[in-house]
Design an enzyme around this catalytic site. Structure first.
Site, PDB file in Angstrom:
ATOM      1  N   ASP A  52      -4.391  -9.346  -2.909  1.00  9.82           N
ATOM      2  CA  ASP A  52      -4.620  -8.109  -2.163  1.00  9.82           C
ATOM      3  C   ASP A  52      -5.896  -7.408  -2.616  1.00  9.82           C
ATOM      4  OD1 ASP A  52      -2.210  -8.293  -0.593  1.00  9.82           O
ATOM      5  OD2 ASP A  52      -1.101  -7.721  -2.388  1.00  9.82           O
ATOM      6  N   GLU A 151       4.228  -4.268   1.480  1.00 10.74           N
ATOM      7  CA  GLU A 151       4.430  -3.358   0.354  1.00 10.74           C
ATOM      8  C   GLU A 151       4.592  -1.919   0.832  1.00 10.74           C
ATOM      9  OE1 GLU A 151       1.749  -5.859  -2.903  1.00 10.74           O
ATOM     10  OE2 GLU A 151       0.816  -4.394  -1.578  1.00 10.74           O
TER      11      GLU A 151
END
Length: 265
Positions: A52, A151
């Site tokens: 990420d 997330e």
């Protein structure tokens, strides 16, 4: 017919490269616009060695080739990530800076008397947030967050830690889409293929902690308005846990809750 980045045939997933490339341009333009609107000069990203932060840095670098700063902030347990970070530096033609927070972290533990494992672990991303903002302010940069769609939806981030940012460039990308865009932006394969971990403690793994896979969560999010498909392909317990985590983490996605204004009753 609307084009989508991810298309399905049952559980089989395919990506539309043309849409992906267009969306990369969309994110890059978004980053440039927000920096300009804020009268700032560039972007800063905390580099963990994971996919990420690698993708976010690649996007920041594309938006600001000379004003995108990656910051490595070791506390403990990052040794196995440093080689991957070096590969990312090379592939991005970048030079990251290192801010070692180990001594600061240890000092806080001595000062604050807590024993809860998660509470202690969450000090780490909050220290990193503080450090990023100190550097960002000194350079007139904005802080880029690294939370993806998965997330953010389930609240798998630390409030006022990695959730404390100015911009969320990849918040509309599922984990599988993050991997696909990372390939298009020359993120090293070793980072793309490594097991996801928030690095909160030694040996920690996202999927082990969550007790479901990102693949399942991606599928849920990509079919969030189609309960028939979700119930057909996903286990009931997985669905319930995803929805429970989303509900319980709503406070993380909001500013501080406030009571009714006494003058507006």
């Amino acid at each position: 017919m609307n084009r989508t980045l991810t298309e399905y045939n049952g559980r089989e997933r395919n990506f539309n490269k043309e849409v992906a490339l267009e969306y990369i341009d969309t994110i890059v333009n978004f980053l440039r616009e927000k920096v300009k609107e804020s009268n700032c000069k560039g972007l800063i990203v905390g580099i963990s060695g994971g996919i990420d932060s690698a993708l976010v840095y690649a996007l920041a670098k594309k938006a600001f080739p000379n004003n995108a700063l990656g910051v490595i902030m070791p506390i403990d347990g990052m040794e196995h990530d440093l080689g991957h970070i070096s590969e990312l530096e090379e592939s991005m033609n970048a030079k990251f800076i290192t801010v070692n927070l180990k001594q600061t972290f240890d000092s806080i533990l001595k000062t604050v008397d807590i024993e809860d494992k998660m509470s202690i672990s969450n000090i780490k991303p909050r220290l990193r947030m503080t450090s990023l903002y100190a550097i960002a302010q000194s350079k007139r940069y904005l802080v880029c967050g690294t939370d993806n769609k998965d997330e953010y939806f389930i609240g798998y981030f630390t409030k006022y830690g990695d959730g404390g940012v100015d911009l969320l460039p990849i918040v509309h990308l599922t984990k599988s889409e993050v991997k696909y865009l990372s390939k298009l932006l020359n993120v090293p394969e070793v980072i793309i293929n490594k097991k996801p971990s928030a690095g909160l403690w030694e040996g920690q793994s996202d999927e082990d902690e969550l007790s479901f896979s990102y693949d399942d969560l991606d599928f849920y999010l990509d079919h969030i308005n189609n309960n028939v498909i979700i119930n057909k392909y996903l286990d009931k317990n997985v669905i319930e846990k995803i929805e429970r985590m989303h509900k319980n983490s709503e406070h993380k996605r909001q500013s501080a809750y406030k009571p009714l204004d006494i003058n507006k009753k």
